[in-house]
Design an enzyme around this catalytic site. Structure first.
Site: not given
Length: 768
Positions: A394, A409, A447
């Site tokens: 995630s 990032r 997700d």
């Protein structure tokens, strides 16, 4: 010594011993010392004037004289008894009298005074149990009679008790069968009393004279209200609070016209994201080209790195839309979140996978199983017990294939510069291989995509879900798009046979330009205070992370206004709790992000007359003490307006996806259009889905009939079950590509990212 206690003049004297002058056909004889009482009756030989005195009693004193006495009292009889018993000269006369009486009536006989009249009970008792002469009954007979009397008394008591119990049983049965009947127990006991809710039952003896019966009002039950709750009253200090509250609520209104404008703009930005990169909505291809239909079977694994916790799962798919989930969760050590190298973090993750396999799947686990290339199996593996694993990661990644994605990032407190720009699937696979685990990282999972897959597997329909959406701390959606509508180039390999691909919309950044999104002064304040101003503008008006802060900023502005009496009282007379409202200095209302979105759910759910639940929440969590009813009403109205706006904005995204897929106009589709949702808002905020449907009915192209065909259902654990299902889809895709090519690609990608931990074939053979 006194031989006579009292003499009463007789109106008709006669000789007591002259049996011929007065014929006694009956009478109760009391053989008491010194006293003989007879209840007499008058026959044809008795003087006519004796009829008026047939209730009288003759008393024979110690001298043998007879006197008429109007019923001597028991005290007088006892005194005569004691007096005559103390005179020895009278014993002979008493014996003569007894013999005479035996001759006439029989010793101790109880002869009624007239035909059909019973003897006096009192006379009978005294004659049987107070007699001391020869005419007295024997002791054994007295005992028997005493026992019979006791049994009679007990029998009477038992009958009375039985009657009482039966009466109570009848009353309770009537009460149960006729709960609304106006009956009172006293109506069965006395007809002289009348009970009302304000009078008490009184029982008076019947009147001596007959009176005409008076009509009695019907008896009623004394039924009082259980808890009288008068209408709540709150006297406002000024009308400014009511007026200002309505003004604030109006600024959060998102009308039907606004909803339709939002849908049109959402569709435009979706198309833009499918044509090119860099659009407001990213529209990221996931390389997942199929969704499950509920018939899939098998054992798969999933891992979820979503923040400060790492979860390892195994999912057994049963093939009938059901599954069995097993998982463990561990916290990520703080030092690993800022490690110097990526190897440190991913080695920890791989070790947790090993511990999970040893604990829950020992029968499939062998410490030295090594994956190796072989030509004996068409899938390229000799080992059969190899787990396919879906990796939910995630964090922002640039996905290049179903199991390839480079890290853009770090967020959520992680900061490992060494991992940026590297394939996260390859990083995890390398550490798994070092531990010789029979696990293959088969899919990189978002997700939201997992939510879509989980709903498709458990959906009651045949065609699966078309959209998976999250409305919780954040918001996003993934849907099934036609390959023909994806105009921008796709770098990785994928299965083209299905003609579809799942798209990760990243709709949190919808309309960053604020063309159609509402923008109140409090939305502006919130955006400026975030780390990413001007970005994720749709998410900042919908997700649970931001709704509480919007409410807090609104309340603070009202508190700063001296003309608005929110949470302010001059004295206790203006507060229905008869106190004055105070806000503690350390109240979360004064701290940024101090108001949790859960308070909006509490406000929406409280329907008590005095809003007591919400007021208790304000006291316990926000330290706003003794809030008045008017304060709570204003707070509830503003919170409800913010929540309703979020629900209607959510409907904009759902409606645009439904219209984009064209399912509403598909003539071959004769079942509901299924949508899977997850997140705290749709699960816990009261009526959130109802408000979504309300907005859907107002959208052009959907309307009342279209809204009925849309089915919104909860899809739990997209990061676990959904990731395992994507691993299943990836395993099917592997059948069309040789495993040797797959391993070669994996190693090539590892070398490009300066990873050398994947063992060569010679090393694998040496290890064996």
């Amino acid at each position: 010594m006194i031989s006579r206690i009292r003499e009463v003049p007789l109106p008709l004297p006669m000789q007591a011993d002259d049996a011929s002058s007065a014929s006694f056909t009956g009478g109760a004889v009391l053989d008491m010392p010194g006293v003989t009482r007879r209840r007499r009756s008058v026959n044809s030989s008795t003087a006519p004037d004796l009829a008026a005195h047939e209730a009288g009693v003759y008393v024979r004193d110690s001298a043998g004289d007879s006197r008429y006495h109007h019923g001597p009292s028991r005290v007088e009889s006892n005194l005569n008894c004691c007096t005559e018993a103390s005179n020895p000269n009278n014993s002979k006369s008493r014996s003569k009298e007894k013999e005479a009486r035996k001759t006439q009536t029989g010793a101790g006989a109880d002869i009624p005074s007239s035909p059909g009249s019973p003897p006096s009970p009192r006379a009978t008792i005294f004659s049987r149990f107070r007699s001391t002469g020869p005419s007295a009954v024997s002791k054994s007979q007295a005992k028997r009679e005493w026992s019979q009397s006791c049994r009679g008394v007990l029998t009477s008591l038992i009958r009375v008790l039985s009657s009482s119990v039966a009466f109570l049983a009848v009353v309770f049965v009537l009460r149960a069968l006729l709960p609304d009947s106006a009956l009172h127990y006293s109506s069965f006991l006395s007809r002289q009393s009348t009970l009302t809710p304000t009078t008490k039952a009184t029982f008076s003896p019947p009147a001596l004279s007959q009176q005409a019966p008076q009509p009695q009002p019907p008896a009623v039950c004394e039924i009082h209200p259980p808890f009288p709750t008068p209408a709540p009253v709150s006297s406002p200090l000024t009308m400014a609070l009511e007026t200002q509250t309505k003004t604030v609520v109006g600024q959060f209104d998102y009308s039907d016209e606004d909803v339709n404008k939002g849908v049109v703009e959402f569709l435009r930005q979706m198309a833009e994201g499918l044509e090119k990169d860099g659009a407001s909505m990213s529209q990221i291809p996931t390389y997942v080209t199929a969704v499950p239909n509920g018939t899939e079977k098998g054992l798969y694994m999933a891992v979820d790195l979503g923040g400060t916790n790492f979860r390892v799962c195994s999912i057994q798919l049963n093939g009938d839309t059901t599954f069995r989930l097993t998982y463990t969760k561990v916290a990520i050590p703080r030092e690993l979140m800022v490690a110097k190298t990526a190897e440190e973090l991913f080695a920890f993750l791989a070790k947790q996978v090993e511990i999970f396999l040893r604990t829950h799947h020992g029968e499939h686990f062998e410490a030295h199983i090594r994956r190796r290339m072989t030509m004996s199996s068409p899938e390229g593996f000799k080992d059969e017990n190899v787990f396919r694993l879906g990796f939910t990661f995630s964090f922002p990644v640039q996905q290049l294939g179903i199991n390839k994605g480079t890290l853009i990032r770090w967020t959520k407190g992680f900061d490992i510069p060494d991992a940026v720009g590297k394939d996260v699937c390859a990083l995890l696979q390398t550490e798994i291989d070092k531990l010789h685990l029979p696990v293959k990282v088969a899919a990189l999972v978002n997700d939201t995509v997992g939510t879509l897959m989980a709903r498709s597997y458990s959906s009651p329909g045949k065609s699966g879900a078309i959209l998976g959406a999250i409305f919780g701390t954040g918001t996003n959606g993934a849907y099934v798009e036609k390959l023909s509508n994806i105009k921008k180039p796709l770098a990785g390999e994928y299965d083209k046979s299905t003609g579809e691909m799942v798209i990760n919309t990243e709709w949190g950044s919808f309309d960053n330009q604020l063309k159609v999104l509402p923008n109140t002064p409090w939305d502006v304040q919130l955006d400026l205070a975030t780390p990413n101003p001007g970005i994720q503008m749709y998410e900042k008006r919908v997700s649970g992370m931001y709704l509480g802060e919007i409410l807090r900023l609104t309340v603070i502005d009202l508190l700063k206004n001296p003309d608005v009496a929110l949470f302010k009282d001059d004295n206790s007379s203006y507060n229905d709790w008869k106190s004055t409202t105070n806000i503690a200095e350390h109240s979360p209302i004064y701290k940024q992000w101090g108001l949790d979105t859960s308070v909006l759910s509490v406000a929406a759910a409280d329907s008590t007359p005095e809003l007591s639940i919400l007021r208790q929440e304000l006291e316990s969590n926000l330290h706003i003490y003794a809030p008045s009813l008017e304060d709570a009403q204003a707070f509830k109205a503003i919170a409800g307006a913010i929540g309703r706006r979020a629900a209607r904005l959510s409907a904009v995204a759902i409606a645009a996806i439904v219209l984009q897929t064209g399912k509403l106009t598909d003539p071959e589709l004769d079942e509901p259009i299924d949508i899977g949702v997850d997140g705290s808002l749709v699960e816990h905020y009261p009526y959130f889905r109802d408000m979504i449907y309300e907005a859907l009915r107002a959208i052009k192209g959907i309307g009342e009939e279209g809204a009925k065909r849309i089915r919104i259902g909860i899809a739990k654990d997209g990061s676990g079950v959904g990731a395992a299902l994507i691993a299943l889809v990836a395993a099917r895709m592997e059948k069309s590509t040789s495993t040797a090519d797959f391993i070669s690609d994996l190693r090539l990608n590892a070398k490009k990212t300066d990873l050398t931990a994947v063992p060569e074939d010679s090393e694998l053979a040496a290890g064996e």
